[in-house]
Design a protein around this motif. Structure first.
Motif, PDB file in Angstrom:
ATOM      1  N   GLN A  40       0.839  -1.197   0.000  1.00 30.95           N
ATOM      2  CA  GLN A  40       0.000   0.000   0.000  1.00 30.95           C
ATOM      3  C   GLN A  40       0.877   1.251   0.000  1.00 30.95           C
ATOM      4  O   GLN A  40       1.649   1.493   0.919  1.00 30.95           O
ATOM      5  N   ASN A  43      -3.157   5.737   1.537  1.00 31.84           N
ATOM      6  CA  ASN A  43      -4.514   5.278   1.863  1.00 31.84           C
ATOM      7  C   ASN A  43      -5.351   4.938   0.636  1.00 31.84           C
ATOM      8  O   ASN A  43      -6.348   4.212   0.748  1.00 31.84           O
ATOM      9  N   GLU A  44      -4.969   5.471  -0.524  1.00 31.97           N
ATOM     10  CA  GLU A  44      -5.794   5.276  -1.716  1.00 31.97           C
ATOM     11  C   GLU A  44      -5.094   4.499  -2.826  1.00 31.97           C
ATOM     12  O   GLU A  44      -5.749   3.989  -3.718  1.00 31.97           O
ATOM     13  N   ARG A  45      -3.763   4.408  -2.777  1.00 30.41           N
ATOM     14  CA  ARG A  45      -3.031   3.795  -3.879  1.00 30.41           C
ATOM     15  C   ARG A  45      -2.286   2.541  -3.441  1.00 30.41           C
ATOM     16  O   ARG A  45      -1.756   2.473  -2.335  1.00 30.41           O
ATOM     17  N   HIS A  70      -6.050  -2.488  -8.403  1.00 33.27           N
ATOM     18  CA  HIS A  70      -7.405  -2.349  -7.856  1.00 33.27           C
ATOM     19  C   HIS A  70      -8.052  -3.692  -7.517  1.00 33.27           C
ATOM     20  O   HIS A  70      -9.233  -3.733  -7.174  1.00 33.27           O
ATOM     21  N   ASN A  96     -14.806   0.139  -3.783  1.00 30.14           N
ATOM     22  CA  ASN A  96     -14.997   1.291  -4.663  1.00 30.14           C
ATOM     23  C   ASN A  96     -15.279   0.820  -6.085  1.00 30.14           C
ATOM     24  O   ASN A  96     -15.241  -0.387  -6.381  1.00 30.14           O
TER      25      ASN A  96
END
Length: 246
Positions: A40, A43-45, A70, A96
């Motif tokens: 990681q 937090n998003e990628r 993803h 998501n």
């Protein structure tokens, strides 16, 4: 499983043996992946995860590279250490749009019913084994319940074998290709505490050229300072932190 692996001479033969053993339990496909980066980024990628597979349908990999970061089954590996059913991930309301698109892409190839076994390693790295059933008439619930523990042990035996036999370097992995050689070099010297003028002398370049390379590296790494850029590069595996700060 151990007997089949004992005769293997490389990673590909080991993966064949894993597939053969999983087939005996009713599975039709297997995959193995090894992450050499910290998975990681923030937090998003996520760093991409390259899958090494057996018996996947033709064409599945055509645009999978767009989904590597993803993959929700990949992300779910960091919620625990035990095997999990893909159905649990698919029904997760917190997924998501990109994660849903990823599992549905695989499902379009008949790869919707599977289980994943995370193998957590030191320094935040990990490996993973998944076993899948693409037969629509198969009783997935029974296959999963009856073989969850078996696949858990097989996955760890498989991973330990390729590690102890020296086959880990043969596993295809996804490595970031972010910095140019000169950007990498300048940032590496910066990581060792050198100033731009000092780096310019070491590399026989102008100070402005060195500053430009470091600025470009900062932009590519989305970093606000050179210290931030060094930290992110080490985190991604672009710079080898153990060597830099030894």
């Amino acid at each position: 499983m151990r007997g089949k692996l004992r005769d293997c001479q490389d990673f590909q033969q080991c993966l064949d043996a894993l597939h053969e053993s999983a087939s005996d339990l009713g599975f039709t496909q297997v995959l193995y992946a090894r992450q050499v980066l910290k998975p990681q980024i923030d937090n998003e990628r996520w760093a991409p995860l390259r899958l090494n597979v057996r018996n996947f349908p033709q064409g599945w990999e055509n645009i999978w590279r767009e989904y590597e970061c993803h993959d929700p089954y990949y992300h779910a590996c960091f919620e625990g250490t035990l095997p999990f059913d893909w159905a649990k991930v698919q029904s997760n309301e917190r997924l998501n749009d990109k994660e849903r698109a990823a599992w549905k892409y695989l499902a379009d190839f008949g790869l919707a019913r599977g289980m994943t076994i995370p193998i957590h390693l030191p320094k935040g790295k990990f490996a993973v084994v998944s076993a899948i059933v693409d037969k629509s008439n198969a009783n997935w619930s029974s296959i999963y319940d009856d073989n969850r523990e078996n696949m858990f042990h097989m996955a760890h035996i498989f991973h330990n074998t390729i590690t102890t036999q020296g086959y880990a370097d043969q596993v295809e992995v996804a490595l970031p290709n972010i910095l140019s050689p000169r950007e990498h070099e300048c940032l590496g010297w910066a990581a060792m505490g050198k100033t731009s003028p000092e780096i310019a002398i070491i590399l026989d370049r102008s100070v402005e050229t060195v500053r430009l390379h470091i600025k470009n590296a900062m932009l590519k790494l989305d970093a606000s300072t050179r210290t931030h850029a060094v930290a992110k590069a080490v985190h991604l595996g672009v710079l080898e932190g153990d060597r830099l700060f030894a």
